[in-house]
Design a protein around this motif. Sequence first.
Motif, PDB file in Angstrom:
ATOM      1  N   GLU A  16       1.404  -2.184 -12.683  1.00 25.94           N
ATOM      2  CA  GLU A  16       2.049  -1.842 -11.394  1.00 25.94           C
ATOM      3  C   GLU A  16       3.563  -1.725 -11.577  1.00 25.94           C
ATOM      4  O   GLU A  16       4.273  -2.709 -11.791  1.00 25.94           O
ATOM      5  N   GLN A  42      -2.345  -2.412  -2.079  1.00 24.13           N
ATOM      6  CA  GLN A  42      -1.902  -1.310  -1.230  1.00 24.13           C
ATOM      7  C   GLN A  42      -2.225   0.058  -1.834  1.00 24.13           C
ATOM      8  O   GLN A  42      -2.384   1.022  -1.106  1.00 24.13           O
ATOM      9  N   TYR A  43      -2.330   0.142  -3.154  1.00 20.61           N
ATOM     10  CA  TYR A  43      -2.543   1.453  -3.788  1.00 20.61           C
ATOM     11  C   TYR A  43      -4.024   1.737  -4.069  1.00 20.61           C
ATOM     12  O   TYR A  43      -4.496   2.835  -3.827  1.00 20.61           O
ATOM     13  N   SER A  44      -4.744   0.741  -4.557  1.00 22.89           N
ATOM     14  CA  SER A  44      -6.102   0.985  -5.059  1.00 22.89           C
ATOM     15  C   SER A  44      -7.198   0.384  -4.182  1.00 22.89           C
ATOM     16  O   SER A  44      -8.364   0.697  -4.367  1.00 22.89           O
ATOM     17  N   LEU A  81       3.080  -9.973  -7.251  1.00 23.26           N
ATOM     18  CA  LEU A  81       3.440  -8.667  -6.674  1.00 23.26           C
ATOM     19  C   LEU A  81       2.549  -7.567  -7.242  1.00 23.26           C
ATOM     20  O   LEU A  81       2.185  -6.624  -6.536  1.00 23.26           O
ATOM     21  N   ARG A  82       2.194  -7.694  -8.516  1.00 21.56           N
ATOM     22  CA  ARG A  82       1.301  -6.708  -9.127  1.00 21.56           C
ATOM     23  C   ARG A  82       0.003  -6.576  -8.336  1.00 21.56           C
ATOM     24  O   ARG A  82      -0.451  -5.480  -8.021  1.00 21.56           O
ATOM     25  N   ALA A 119       6.045  -4.036  -9.606  1.00 24.74           N
ATOM     26  CA  ALA A 119       6.004  -5.428 -10.060  1.00 24.74           C
ATOM     27  C   ALA A 119       6.782  -5.572 -11.371  1.00 24.74           C
ATOM     28  O   ALA A 119       7.506  -6.558 -11.576  1.00 24.74           O
ATOM     29  N   MET A 173      -0.445  -7.420  -5.218  1.00 22.32           N
ATOM     30  CA  MET A 173      -0.139  -6.924  -3.874  1.00 22.32           C
ATOM     31  C   MET A 173       0.049  -5.395  -3.895  1.00 22.32           C
ATOM     32  O   MET A 173      -0.401  -4.693  -2.987  1.00 22.32           O
ATOM     33  N   PHE A 174       0.678  -4.875  -4.954  1.00 21.47           N
ATOM     34  CA  PHE A 174       0.788  -3.418  -5.066  1.00 21.47           C
ATOM     35  C   PHE A 174      -0.577  -2.795  -5.369  1.00 21.47           C
ATOM     36  O   PHE A 174      -0.907  -1.725  -4.856  1.00 21.47           O
ATOM     37  N   PHE A 175      -1.368  -3.462  -6.190  1.00 22.34           N
ATOM     38  CA  PHE A 175      -2.749  -3.006  -6.431  1.00 22.34           C
ATOM     39  C   PHE A 175      -3.500  -2.904  -5.110  1.00 22.34           C
ATOM     40  O   PHE A 175      -4.217  -1.933  -4.847  1.00 22.34           O
ATOM     41  N   LEU A 195     -13.161  -4.686 -10.287  1.00 20.52           N
ATOM     42  CA  LEU A 195     -12.005  -5.198 -11.036  1.00 20.52           C
ATOM     43  C   LEU A 195     -11.644  -6.613 -10.565  1.00 20.52           C
ATOM     44  O   LEU A 195     -11.361  -7.509 -11.364  1.00 20.52           O
ATOM     45  N   GLU A 205      -6.684  -0.993  -0.364  1.00 20.61           N
ATOM     46  CA  GLU A 205      -6.566  -0.730   1.073  1.00 20.61           C
ATOM     47  C   GLU A 205      -6.878   0.717   1.445  1.00 20.61           C
ATOM     48  O   GLU A 205      -7.634   0.950   2.405  1.00 20.61           O
ATOM     49  N   PRO A 206      -6.346   1.725   0.728  1.00 13.82           N
ATOM     50  CA  PRO A 206      -6.627   3.114   1.143  1.00 13.82           C
ATOM     51  C   PRO A 206      -8.108   3.480   1.065  1.00 13.82           C
ATOM     52  O   PRO A 206      -8.530   4.471   1.653  1.00 13.82           O
ATOM     53  N   ASP A 239       2.871  -6.464   3.345  1.00 17.70           N
ATOM     54  CA  ASP A 239       3.124  -7.363   2.218  1.00 17.70           C
ATOM     55  C   ASP A 239       4.587  -7.796   2.155  1.00 17.70           C
ATOM     56  O   ASP A 239       4.890  -8.902   1.693  1.00 17.70           O
ATOM     57  N   ALA A 290       5.992 -12.046 -10.543  1.00 13.97           N
ATOM     58  CA  ALA A 290       5.814 -10.599 -10.704  1.00 13.97           C
ATOM     59  C   ALA A 290       4.329 -10.244 -10.717  1.00 13.97           C
ATOM     60  O   ALA A 290       3.918  -9.203 -10.186  1.00 13.97           O
ATOM     61  N   ASP A 291       3.506 -11.109 -11.316  1.00 15.84           N
ATOM     62  CA  ASP A 291       2.066 -10.847 -11.368  1.00 15.84           C
ATOM     63  C   ASP A 291       1.452 -10.904  -9.963  1.00 15.84           C
ATOM     64  O   ASP A 291       0.520 -10.162  -9.643  1.00 15.84           O
TER      65      ASP A 291
END
Lengths: 207, 207
Positions: free
Chosen positions: B69, A102-104, A95-96, B72, A98-100, A145, A106-107, A71, A92-93
């Motif tokens: 997040e 990678q955290y919730s 990025l939110r 973000a 994108m972090f979602f 979600l 992709e794993p 990302d 920022a949203d």
Amino acid sequence: MEKGLILHEDPVSGNCYKIRLTAALVGMPLERREYDILKGETRTPEFLANVNANGRIPVLQIGDRFLPESDAACWYVAEGSALIPPDRFDRADMLRWMFFEQYSHEPNIATLRFWMHYLGEENLTEFQRGQVEAKWLAGKAALALMNTHLSDRDFFVGPTVTLADIALFAYTHVCEEGGCFHLADYPAVCAWIARIEALDGFLAMSA
Amino acid sequence: MEKGLILHEDPVSGNCYKIRLTAALVGMPLERREYDILKGETRTPEFLANVNANGRIPVLQIGDRFLPESDAACWYVAEGSALIPPDRFDRADMLRWMFFEQYSHEPNIATLRFWMHYLGEENLTEFQRGQVEAKWLAGKAALALMNTHLSDRDFFVGPTVTLADIALFAYTHVCEEGGCFHLADYPAVCAWIARIEALDGFLAMSA
């Protein structure tokens, strides 16, 4: 535009595909260097010393500098384009999500695809086998979600495609390869996948 | 400057602390709304409907909009400040370490702290217990990678503090609460922690 970007990648990795799709949508050329994760080609002493000490791909090479994390590489490629929204909250949203991812997302969703489709269920360790159900449940929660969020909008952030869509599209559109997800259960996600695939400049994962 | 930012948080969460530390370093006021994760206060129907459908904190509220997040939210708070570097590569490289933190650091180091320090080892499920060793090994690998990276520089990206440092500082400086990490094994990380704590405007986690 930047010249001489080199993507160190495995062509079957959704994380690598994100960067190729971003580059295609903004019209930036990318040279590709291929590695086979299954053969350990990202864990060799040369790779760890010269490309990424974390032993992972993708890595975007810019001149003599190396940028790991899919990302972050997408962000680098997309800077100055419409794939990053001009509004502060929207940026920022984006990025939110994108972090979602990678955290919730992709794993769970990418890992199950790798285990079931590439390693093969019969080759999983006991430790991996013990995590399959939890990853399946968490992956379904992530898809649900996304489906709710997309039920009244075309893209994740604002009216047009952003990096949030690209990051989430990569593993979502092949999630059924994990063997336990059914895209038809998420109709708003299916409609969004069709919108991404219809974008000008869209590049398929296998391209 | 923005007015009326509200942080929905649990004061013991490192992810929430990142946002408070960012706001302190840029001098932005934050109103705090506290929730207790252990009591399920982020899983109530009201929270899921009004604050975050993903049932997690932190969430940064900006007017009537909600930004989940942690990283973000840090980005939103820090935009326009020196915590986001002006150089294009450095900006992407900062995001690279923030994604590293969420993918390779937090799920191991923060989760072990939550399990061992807050839930208590005797209260872990069999499923959690079965993951402790893998998270310990992965957490040690993340700390070792940080230590190597910091061995010849003061901060993660460029010559001054950025959001990459804030994101990684939050759970690193309390990693020993997980019961299995020893900061003294990572001298460059210890020196970096001392540099962060000496910053003008630094705010302690317990503040």
